[in-house]
Design a protein around this motif. Structure first.
Motif, PDB file in Angstrom:
ATOM      1  N   PHE A   1       0.837  -1.200   0.000  1.00 32.03           N
ATOM      2  CA  PHE A   1       0.000   0.000   0.000  1.00 32.03           C
ATOM      3  C   PHE A   1       0.875   1.254   0.000  1.00 32.03           C
ATOM      4  O   PHE A   1       0.660   2.184  -0.794  1.00 32.03           O
ATOM      5  N   VAL A   2       1.870   1.281   0.896  1.00 27.84           N
ATOM      6  CA  VAL A   2       2.731   2.460   1.000  1.00 27.84           C
ATOM      7  C   VAL A   2       3.546   2.643  -0.280  1.00 27.84           C
ATOM      8  O   VAL A   2       3.743   3.778  -0.740  1.00 27.84           O
ATOM      9  N   THR A   3       4.005   1.538  -0.873  1.00 33.24           N
ATOM     10  CA  THR A   3       4.785   1.635  -2.109  1.00 33.24           C
ATOM     11  C   THR A   3       3.969   2.273  -3.221  1.00 33.24           C
ATOM     12  O   THR A   3       4.430   3.201  -3.909  1.00 33.24           O
ATOM     13  N   VAL A   4       2.742   1.788  -3.423  1.00 28.83           N
ATOM     14  CA  VAL A   4       1.887   2.361  -4.464  1.00 28.83           C
ATOM     15  C   VAL A   4       1.504   3.797  -4.097  1.00 28.83           C
ATOM     16  O   VAL A   4       1.443   4.685  -4.960  1.00 28.83           O
ATOM     17  N   LEU A   5       1.271   4.034  -2.796  1.00 26.06           N
ATOM     18  CA  LEU A   5       0.925   5.385  -2.349  1.00 26.06           C
ATOM     19  C   LEU A   5       2.045   6.364  -2.664  1.00 26.06           C
ATOM     20  O   LEU A   5       1.802   7.474  -3.152  1.00 26.06           O
ATOM     21  N   ILE A   6       3.290   5.951  -2.392  1.00 22.42           N
ATOM     22  CA  ILE A   6       4.419   6.836  -2.676  1.00 22.42           C
ATOM     23  C   ILE A   6       4.534   7.089  -4.175  1.00 22.42           C
ATOM     24  O   ILE A   6       4.802   8.220  -4.614  1.00 22.42           O
ATOM     25  N   ASP A   7       4.317   6.031  -4.981  1.00 21.85           N
ATOM     26  CA  ASP A   7       4.324   6.230  -6.435  1.00 21.85           C
ATOM     27  C   ASP A   7       3.316   7.292  -6.839  1.00 21.85           C
ATOM     28  O   ASP A   7       3.608   8.196  -7.632  1.00 21.85           O
ATOM     29  N   MET A   8       2.092   7.192  -6.294  1.00 17.66           N
ATOM     30  CA  MET A   8       1.040   8.121  -6.681  1.00 17.66           C
ATOM     31  C   MET A   8       1.235   9.507  -6.063  1.00 17.66           C
ATOM     32  O   MET A   8       0.930  10.525  -6.689  1.00 17.66           O
ATOM     33  N   LEU A   9       1.747   9.557  -4.805  1.00 15.73           N
ATOM     34  CA  LEU A   9       2.045  10.845  -4.203  1.00 15.73           C
ATOM     35  C   LEU A   9       3.097  11.586  -5.023  1.00 15.73           C
ATOM     36  O   LEU A   9       2.960  12.773  -5.318  1.00 15.73           O
ATOM     37  N   ALA A  10       4.151  10.841  -5.366  1.00 12.35           N
ATOM     38  CA  ALA A  10       5.223  11.448  -6.144  1.00 12.35           C
ATOM     39  C   ALA A  10       4.709  11.915  -7.496  1.00 12.35           C
ATOM     40  O   ALA A  10       5.045  13.010  -7.968  1.00 12.35           O
ATOM     41  N   PHE A  11       3.871  11.075  -8.130  1.00 12.76           N
ATOM     42  CA  PHE A  11       3.285  11.439  -9.414  1.00 12.76           C
ATOM     43  C   PHE A  11       2.424  12.693  -9.261  1.00 12.76           C
ATOM     44  O   PHE A  11       2.485  13.616 -10.086  1.00 12.76           O
ATOM     45  N   GLY A  12       1.613  12.733  -8.193  1.00 10.71           N
ATOM     46  CA  GLY A  12       0.730  13.873  -7.969  1.00 10.71           C
ATOM     47  C   GLY A  12       1.469  15.130  -7.580  1.00 10.71           C
ATOM     48  O   GLY A  12       1.087  16.249  -7.968  1.00 10.71           O
ATOM     49  N   MET A  13       2.563  14.984  -6.814  1.00  7.19           N
ATOM     50  CA  MET A  13       3.294  16.149  -6.322  1.00  7.19           C
ATOM     51  C   MET A  13       3.949  16.940  -7.441  1.00  7.19           C
ATOM     52  O   MET A  13       4.105  18.163  -7.331  1.00  7.19           O
ATOM     53  N   ILE A  14       4.340  16.258  -8.505  1.00  9.74           N
ATOM     54  CA  ILE A  14       5.026  16.985  -9.578  1.00  9.74           C
ATOM     55  C   ILE A  14       4.060  17.546 -10.612  1.00  9.74           C
ATOM     56  O   ILE A  14       4.469  18.307 -11.486  1.00  9.74           O
TER      57      ILE A  14
ATOM     58  N   VAL B   1      -5.698   8.264  -2.232  1.00 10.87           N
ATOM     59  CA  VAL B   1      -4.957   9.126  -1.312  1.00 10.87           C
ATOM     60  C   VAL B   1      -3.956   9.979  -2.077  1.00 10.87           C
ATOM     61  O   VAL B   1      -3.829  11.191  -1.857  1.00 10.87           O
ATOM     62  N   GLY B   2      -3.217   9.336  -2.984  1.00 10.21           N
ATOM     63  CA  GLY B   2      -2.225  10.065  -3.757  1.00 10.21           C
ATOM     64  C   GLY B   2      -2.843  11.160  -4.605  1.00 10.21           C
ATOM     65  O   GLY B   2      -2.281  12.258  -4.745  1.00 10.21           O
ATOM     66  N   PHE B   3      -4.034  10.888  -5.142  1.00 14.16           N
ATOM     67  CA  PHE B   3      -4.714  11.852  -6.001  1.00 14.16           C
ATOM     68  C   PHE B   3      -5.177  13.063  -5.206  1.00 14.16           C
ATOM     69  O   PHE B   3      -5.214  14.186  -5.725  1.00 14.16           O
TER      70      PHE B   3
END
Length: 418
Positions: free
Chosen positions: A17-30, A150-152
């Protein structure tokens, strides 16, 4: 370090969950800062910046299309753990590269590497299939959707705050999160695929065409793969057209658009994180798949026909219930292949997602442009969403036709702790 082949299920799921979350957070942050950097490197021209930024998106989707089956097949041969950890490391180092990029070419190279490293989502899906009993897989796959939600919600907001300090800061923050996750994973992520269950690596299976061959090996897989492609093609209307549509039809400013997107992410998180499990238990996978797709089609129809912004908002929670469909479909498909092919299966599904990401943005933006253009016989700005609704109706019909026969028994897999 000793690595057990039968991980504690909850701890492993938390890490995934955290791995995918970080992928999406990072994607969303940029998202808030990357277009600005591209425009600056393009000489400040908004039009030229938009053209180049579109190329960046195409390059990222193309890397997903090519490398998702490669990573899936590698994980079937070497195990899930090393592939996930190496991908996370590559993602972290890539964000450092992008933070330091002195020109467009470096930035484009970073985007290409990001598309390759982010293909680890396919391996994460295979890991879930390894450690979860078949009857629980739909709920477990829901955690990936929850991480997307969450990431979105959080990613773009956090990226906007950090980007206000420096446009490079979101890249540094993303790099820190990805590399910190690697350090955690070195101790917290056991291997899920025993050596005796692994398959030899072969390029004929690892390329996109070879990966898709697996989906043609069984009528059920082929039919559900068609539904999955239609679902992802329909979904492409959301990132490519929604913001343009909101500005055009409702004259919403950036703040209003941001609130809607936050609402979409929040509703998605609620559905994926809390409703998938009880819905699948109550409805069973086949009905949950069909009903979820029906809610998605209804949501698209509301979006496309809503004459006011208030009515558009009604479609947000309706659309979110689409979220029970994808985990149900993935759970059915994982029961049709053995444990030795879970990586190939997830890679093939990610390959279909990448293909839809290549086709969808151009398709829906062109439909939108034609529907509001000066030569349109009647103004229909919601046409892209109505086309997406039709695609989901076709996906329902194909899924129900494919699953008319009894679903396959789950192939043998590793024992999982309760």
């Amino acid at each position: 370090m000793m690595v057990t082949a039968q991980p504690p299920r909850k701890a492993a799921l938390y890490f995934i969950f955290v791995t995918v979350l970080i992928d999406m957070l990072a994607f969303g942050m940029i998202i808030p800062v990357l277009p600005i950097l591209v425009q600056d490197f393009a000489g400040g021209s908004a039009a030229r910046g938009a053209e180049i930024y579109g190329l960046f998106g195409t390059a990222w989707a193309l890397m997903q299309f090519i490398f998702s089956p490669v990573q899936g097949s590698l994980s079937d041969h070497f195990g899930r753990r090393p592939v996930i950890l190496i991908s996370c490391t590559g993602l972290g180092l890539d964000f450092i590269l992008m933070a330091l990029a002195p020109n467009l070419w470096w930035l484009l190279a970073g985007r290409i590497i990001s598309g390759i490293a982010a293909a680890s989502i396919a391996t994460a899906g295979a890991y879930i299939a390894d450690i979860t009993p078949p009857e629980r897989r739909a709920a477990s796959f829901g955690i990936i959707g929850a991480a997307f939600g969450v990431g979105f919600v959080v990613g773009p907001a956090l990226g906007g705050l950090l980007g206000a300090i420096s446009p490079r800061l979101p890249f540094w923050a993303s790099a820190f999160m990805a590399l910190a996750n690697v350090c955690w994973g070195l101790f917290a992520l056991p291997e899920s695929l025993p050596k005796e269950k692994r398959m030899p690596f072969a390029w004929k299976n690892a390329n996109p065409l070879g990966a898709l061959k697996l989906l043609r090996s069984h009528p059920l897989l082929a039919g559900l793969a068609g539904s999955y492609f239609l679902m992802n093609l329909a979904h492409a209307v959301l990132p490519s057209t929604t913001v343009l549509y909101m500005h055009y039809r409702y004259d919403w400013d950036t703040r209003a658009v941001g609130l809607v997107l936050a609402g979409v992410g929040t509703c998605s998180l609620i559905v994926q994180g809390f409703l998938v499990k009880p819905a699948v238990r109550l409805l069973q996978e086949r009905r949950a798949l069909a009903i979820g797709l029906a809610f998605g089609a209804a949501g698209f129809a509301i979006y496309g026909l809503a004459p006011t912004g208030a009515i558009f908002w009604i479609g947000v929670p309706v659309m979110a219930l689409w979220g029970i469909a994808t985990p149900s479909l993935q759970a059915i498909m994982t029961r049709s292949v053995s444990i030795t092919e879970q990586g190939r299966l997830q890679g093939a599904l990610a390959c279909l997602m990448g293909l839809a990401s290549l086709i969808g943005p151009t398709l829906f933006t062109q439909i939108f442009a034609v529907s509001i253009g000066p030569h349109a016989e009647w103004a229909m700005p919601g046409a892209p969403f109505l086309v997406a609704a039709l695609l989901l109706v076709l996906a329902i019909a194909l899924a129900l036709r494919t699953t008319r026969t009894p679903l396959p028994e789950a192939p043998s897999s590793m024992p999982c702790p309760p």
